[in-house]
Design an enzyme around this catalytic site. Structure first.
Site, PDB file in Angstrom:
ATOM      1  N   HIS A   1      -8.089  -2.561  -3.361  1.00  0.00           N
ATOM      2  CA  HIS A   1      -6.817  -2.275  -4.036  1.00  0.00           C
ATOM      3  C   HIS A   1      -6.361  -3.470  -4.875  1.00  0.00           C
ATOM      4  CE1 HIS A   1      -6.139   1.605  -2.356  1.00  0.00           C
ATOM      5  NE2 HIS A   1      -6.048   1.183  -1.108  1.00  0.00           N
TER       6      HIS A   1
ATOM      7  N   HIS B   1       0.831  -1.205   0.000  1.00  0.00           N
ATOM      8  CA  HIS B   1       0.000   0.000   0.000  1.00  0.00           C
ATOM      9  C   HIS B   1       0.866   1.257   0.000  1.00  0.00           C
ATOM     10  CE1 HIS B   1      -2.934   3.016   0.996  1.00  0.00           C
ATOM     11  NE2 HIS B   1      -3.890   2.141   0.796  1.00  0.00           N
TER      12      HIS B   1
END
Ligand code: CO
Length: 292
Positions: free
Chosen positions: A233, A170
């Protein structure tokens, strides 16, 4: 008030019932949360590992994302934040809390967790005898070797010969965990030079990944999220069919891509690292640090 609690993600009977708890200890598992139902398999795996490691100990979840909690509430899943989780443990008679970060690295989210717990302790003096905060997944060299081994075992049967492994972390916009990421990347690449890593928000971005891949002439890659859950994501930014996903952009560069949408929480060996961190921490947040 109801909130996310024991066994939300597991099947069958709760591992404990009120009255069985004698130790006075309780565990608060803290994650960002996900709105993707299939991604919750990772939470279930982590929860199951904690239940078998700490039988009879209350285990409560906290999701730090308000947006996620609201989405879950609309689906009828009651999810609480850190304050609600600590309230719940207190109401179960817990005196010693082991908060466990399920974050990948000590970035912005972990710092916010630590601050939330401390503020909660200030507001509720004397409520707990001790509160320990377990560190995130990747911090020490030992952690990085263990995560690399788990991920390589998991992907060994899925990868074709010569196929690169691309891990999407991330990262934080302001680069909070950039250097931990670089350290982990270095150790991962010692284990397998065909591992490539980059982040959505951090310093090592898609362009850096693309040039790393080009430098060794990678023609095919297996994409895996370096995240606890394979949520939004993983499904969109990494493996999605839109033109701006990493999968699409790599394909455009002539790299054949496949993806494995497993969150790290689902990978054998990963929950055990969190459990080790839960056990290891002997630094009580209720007390001043001891200085020699
Ligand atoms: Co994000």
């Amino acid at each position: 008030m109801v909130f996310l609690s024991v066994c939300l993600f597991s099947q069958g009977q709760p591992a404990f019932a009120k009255g069985q708890v004698t130790s006075g200890e309780g565990i608060l598992l803290v994650a960002f949360g996900t709105s993707v139902p299939e991604a919750r398999a990772a939470f279930a795996k982590v929860e199951k590992a904690y239940q078998s490691e700490f039988p009879g100990v209350p285990i409560v979840w906290a999701f730090t994302s308000q947006i996620i909690r609201k989405k879950l509430a609309r689906e009828g899943i009651a999810a609480g934040g850190i304050g609600a989780g600590l309230d719940r443990l207190a109401s179960e008679g817990v005196r010693v809390v082991r908060v466990q970060s399920l974050h990948m690295m000590a970035g912005v989210e972990f710092a916010a967790l630590a601050r939330s717990v401390l503020i909660n302790l200030q507001r509720n003096p004397g409520r707990f005898d001790a509160v320990y905060l377990g560190r995130p997944l990747l911090e020490s060299g030992q952690d990085a070797y263990a995560v690399a081994a788990a991920v390589l075992d998991w992907t060994a049967k899925k990868r074709e010969p010569g196929e690169a492994l691309v891990l999407m972390g991330h990262g934080n916009e302001k680069g909070r965990a950039d250097l931990v990421f670089e350290g982990a990347r270095e150790i991962f690449r010692q284990k397998d030079p065909l591992i490539f890593m980059a982040t959505i928000e951090g310093n090592r971005d898609f362009d850096a990944l693309a040039s790393d891949l080009a430098a060794v002439g990678v023609r095919k890659a297996l994409l895996v999220p370096l995240m606890l859950v394979a949520g939004d994501h993983a499904r969109n930014d990494l493996a999605g069919s839109e033109a701006d996903s990493w999968a699409s952009r790599l394909q455009k560069k002539g790299i054949a891509v496949r993806s494995d949408l497993s969150g790290l929480g689902e990978i054998p060996g990963i929950p055990e690292i969190f459990i080790r961190h839960t056990r290891e921490n002997a630094d009580d947040l209720c007390k001043e640090p001891v200085k020699p």
